[in-house]
Design an enzyme around this catalytic site. Structure first.
Site, PDB file in Angstrom:
ATOM      1  N   ARG A  96       0.838  -1.209   0.000  1.00 29.08           N
ATOM      2  CA  ARG A  96       0.000   0.000   0.000  1.00 29.08           C
ATOM      3  C   ARG A  96       0.873   1.260   0.000  1.00 29.08           C
ATOM      4  O   ARG A  96       0.564   2.233  -0.683  1.00 29.08           O
ATOM      5  CB  ARG A  96      -0.955  -0.028   1.195  1.00 29.08           C
ATOM      6  N   LYS A 199      -2.753   6.454   1.362  1.00 33.05           N
ATOM      7  CA  LYS A 199      -2.572   6.845   2.772  1.00 33.05           C
ATOM      8  C   LYS A 199      -1.695   8.096   2.831  1.00 33.05           C
ATOM      9  O   LYS A 199      -0.552   8.076   3.313  1.00 33.05           O
ATOM     10  CB  LYS A 199      -2.006   5.689   3.596  1.00 33.05           C
ATOM     11  N   GLU A 235     -16.316   5.961   4.052  1.00 27.27           N
ATOM     12  CA  GLU A 235     -15.649   5.372   5.217  1.00 27.27           C
ATOM     13  C   GLU A 235     -15.659   6.356   6.376  1.00 27.27           C
ATOM     14  O   GLU A 235     -16.136   7.487   6.241  1.00 27.27           O
ATOM     15  CB  GLU A 235     -14.224   4.943   4.883  1.00 27.27           C
TER      16      GLU A 235
END
Ligand code: PLP
Ligand code: COI
Length: 360
Positions: A96, A199, A235
């Site tokens: 990620r 992220k 989210e």
């Protein structure tokens, strides 16, 4: 060779051992003894080393400070029932970070550097790792930042990859499976083709006020709907969402604007394989589908799997009918499966645990 501290310098201070006895151990920074730092310059990474210095001295023009050219990761090291110290699927964090990096013109971090730095840092801070049964964990925060002199809007010429650790308790109050509440935010978290699935720290800066506003009306966190339609669940501020419906489907939003959570991926696999539930990843329209929700939970490394008791939207609270903390709830079953594997109490048949040789 990476410099390792001599065993004698491993902290055996009472600060380290006492921290787990403190009832208030939550999700706050606690200074540990060592962190790892590596530098990327002239197109290559140096091998990096452990340092005791918790300060980063960077140029005032550094792109990480002005243009948020940075990203980070988060995972936990846990002591398992047999005394091993294990990370949970850390290769997925590496993947990620390296999917976020090119989007922000950050250099890729080689796998050996990423995992090696994490292992070294955990090992060097051995005495800070919460013992089995404490309910606490050593949170691991890898970060990648653009440093060095700069002014115009362009990527940095120099980067630092750093890993620090901090013992943590539960992200939400209390211990174990705390029941939380979420408030739908008036702000958007991420644009449909923006950076929501990466992220990037920048995503979180925009969420600070949303979280504060959510807390202002008594919720733990903000819940974001998709920014194109203000309709579909995206989210929460620091976690993905999963829902168990009254017609017994285990669903989670499909959205290109949410962080692909490693915890969610694991929970979806557990729901399907261990609980034989029908799972679906699809857009979830909050207002029109809410009456079919039985249980909802927020999931992530910090959040683990926190059942959502109520949600604020359209100017009122909406309670979740099936989220009683009863033994039969699907979320409780999934929490116990996930945490059981992470603690080495349930067989790790998926090979998710990555054990660290502590070398003691
Ligand atoms: N969504 C956001 C915005 C997060 O910050 C996190 C935490 O990392 C998650 C979801 C959960 O991801 P993971 O399960 O990989 O920790
Ligand atoms: C994590 O769960 O690891 C996160 O990064 C969430 C963070 C916002 C506390």
């Amino acid at each position: 060779m990476i410099r390792r501290p001599p065993r004698s310098t491993l902290s055996s201070s009472s600060a380290a051992s006492d921290v787990y006895k403190r009832q208030e151990l939550g999700f706050d920074y606690i200074r540990t003894d060592y962190r790892y730092s590596a530098i990327y310059e002239n197109g290559e990474w140096n091998q990096g080393s452990l340092t005791e210095d918790d300060q980063i001295l960077i140029h005032e023009g550094a792109p990480t400070l002005h243009y948020a050219q940075q990203c980070f990761e988060g995972m936990k090291a846990l002591t398992t029932a047999n005394g091993d110290v294990c990370l949970f699927r850390p290769s997925l964090n590496w993947e990620r970070m390296n999917s976020t990096a090119p989007r922000l013109l950050l250099p890729a971090v080689p796998r050996e550097l990423f995992l090696g730095a994490i292992e070294e840092t955990v090992r060097a801070n051995y005495s800070w790792i919460p013992p089995y049964g404490s309910g606490a964990a050593l949170y691991v925060r890898p970060m990648l930042i653009g440093v060095g002199e700069n002014l115009g809007l362009k990527p940095a010429e120099k980067y630092e990859f750093r890993v620090f650790v901090s013992p943590v308790g539960p992200y939400y109050k209390d211990s174990g499976m705390a029941m939380i509440s979420l408030a739908v935010s008036e702000f958007d978290r991420a644009a449909p083709n923006g950076t929501g699935k990466f992220k990037a720290g920048a995503n979180y800066a925009g969420g600070l006020l949303a979280t504060l506003n959510a807390q202002g009306i008594g919720a733990n966190e903000a819940l974001y709907l998709d920014s194109a339609n203000n309709k579909f669940i995206d989210e929460a501020g620091s976690a993905n969402i999963v829902v168990f419906t009254k017609d017994e489907k285990f669903i989670t939003p499909s959205s290109d604007a949410i962080l692909p959570s490693i915890t969610r991926r694991s929970i979806m696999e557990l729901a399907e394989i261990e609980l034989n539930l029908m799972t679906e990843e699809r857009p979830i329209d909050l207002r029109s589908e809410f009456q079919n929700f039985s249980e909802m939970a927020a999931c992530g490394t910090a959040a683990v799997l926190a059942p959502v008791g109520k949600i604020w939207f359209d100017e009122k609270w909406h309670s979740m009918p099936g989220n009683e903390n009863s033994d039969s709830s699907v979320m409780k079953n999934l929490y116990e499966l996930l945490v059981g594997i992470q603690r080495g109490e349930i067989e790790d048949k998926f090979g998710w645990l990555h054990s660290i040789d502590i070398g003691l």
